[in-house]
Design a protein around this motif. Structure first.
Motif, mmCIF file in Angstrom:
data_model
loop_
_atom_site.group_PDB
_atom_site.id
_atom_site.type_symbol
_atom_site.label_atom_id
_atom_site.label_comp_id
_atom_site.label_asym_id
_atom_site.label_seq_id
_atom_site.Cartn_x
_atom_site.Cartn_y
_atom_site.Cartn_z
ATOM 1 N N GLY A 1 0.803 -1.226 0.000
ATOM 2 C CA GLY A 1 0.000 0.000 0.000
ATOM 3 C C GLY A 1 0.827 1.263 0.000
ATOM 4 O O GLY A 1 0.277 2.369 -0.026
ATOM 5 N N GLU B 1 -7.482 8.034 4.471
ATOM 6 C CA GLU B 1 -6.448 7.974 5.502
ATOM 7 C C GLU B 1 -5.541 9.207 5.522
ATOM 8 O O GLU B 1 -4.729 9.364 6.436
ATOM 9 C CB GLU B 1 -5.592 6.715 5.315
ATOM 10 N N ARG C 1 -0.206 10.551 4.775
ATOM 11 C CA ARG C 1 -0.625 9.333 5.479
ATOM 12 C C ARG C 1 0.635 8.493 5.732
ATOM 13 O O ARG C 1 1.535 8.431 4.886
ATOM 14 C CB ARG C 1 -1.653 8.520 4.694
ATOM 15 N N PHE D 1 -6.749 4.551 -0.409
ATOM 16 C CA PHE D 1 -6.357 5.060 0.906
ATOM 17 C C PHE D 1 -6.702 6.544 1.075
ATOM 18 O O PHE D 1 -6.161 7.208 1.961
ATOM 19 C CB PHE D 1 -4.852 4.857 1.129
ATOM 20 N N GLU E 1 2.459 5.249 5.757
ATOM 21 C CA GLU E 1 2.206 4.051 4.979
ATOM 22 C C GLU E 1 2.398 2.781 5.786
ATOM 23 O O GLU E 1 3.107 2.771 6.798
ATOM 24 C CB GLU E 1 3.119 4.049 3.747
#
Length: 221
Positions: free
Chosen positions: A125, A160, A218, A157, A220
């Motif tokens: 991700g 996030e 964000r 994502f 990770e």
């Protein structure tokens, strides 16, 4: 292998079109200089007064040269922001401003377009790359799908990301320092510097994206 890049007309045409347009614009301003000096509200009056006093043909020649040089500089900036994307079954290669970003097939889990940015995600991700370009979203999708990659229609994502504030408590001091430097670069429209700082931030395990000059991040996985 599939290559996505700007058309040849754009890649080569800018080196003619931009200088010509710049020269024409500068020449037009010299023709209007006398009239502009009568508009007392118009800014840079001193410059236009000086231009209107320069005799011909020097004022025209000077304007054409200055305008052409300005157009050439614009073409340089434009060319530096162009990106080509090479997608094969074995790897993805991004080329931009004399820089090459190369990723093996096992590194790339998926790709998607976030506005004008192409984003590559790793199996964990993490963002491998987030590079801006004017390339067609449809052509990028076709290239990745044809070569067997997963193309996402949105950022999985997205929820996030949180807005960065100075000294964000969940970020290391070196990452906060990079965000601070990047904020300055963004405020000065130093796009390449901002992009390079974003790459440095990503190397430290933090994804970064922008919205209206605000930075979002964000951490990770």
């Amino acid at each position: 292998m599939t290559t996505v890049q700007e058309s040849a007309a754009v890649r080569y045409g800018i080196w003619v079109a931009c200088p010509v347009a710049g020269a024409a614009a500068a020449w037009g301003l010299t023709l209007a200089a006398g009239w502009i000096t009568t508009l007392k509200w118009f800014p840079f009056q001193g410059i236009f007064e000086t231009v209107s006093e320069i005799p011909q043909p020097w004022v025209t020649l000077g304007a054409l040269v200055v305008g052409a040089v300005a157009g050439f500089v614009l073409a340089l900036v434009w060319a530096s922001e162009m990106m080509s994307v090479e997608v094969s079954t074995g790897r993805v290669t991004l080329r931009k401003d004399d820089k090459t970003f190369d990723f093996g097939r096992d590194q790339v889990e998926s790709a998607f377009a976030d506005g004008k940015q192409l984003v590559l995600l790793s199996p964990s991700g993490a963002e491998l790359a987030r590079e801006a370009s004017d390339l067609s979203r449809a052509r990028l999708e076709q290239a990745f799908v044809e070569q067997g990659y997963r193309w996402r229609h949105s950022d999985p994502f997205a929820t996030e990301f949180r807005m960065w504030v100075e000294h964000a408590p969940d970020l290391p001091s070196d990452v906060n320092a990079l965000f601070t430097a990047r904020r300055k670069a963004i405020s000065k429209y130093e796009n390449e510097e901002a992009a390079e700082l974003a790459r440095e931030i990503r190397k430290r395990g933090v994804a970064v994206r922008d919205e209206k000059k605000r930075q979002y991040y964000r951490c990770e996985r």
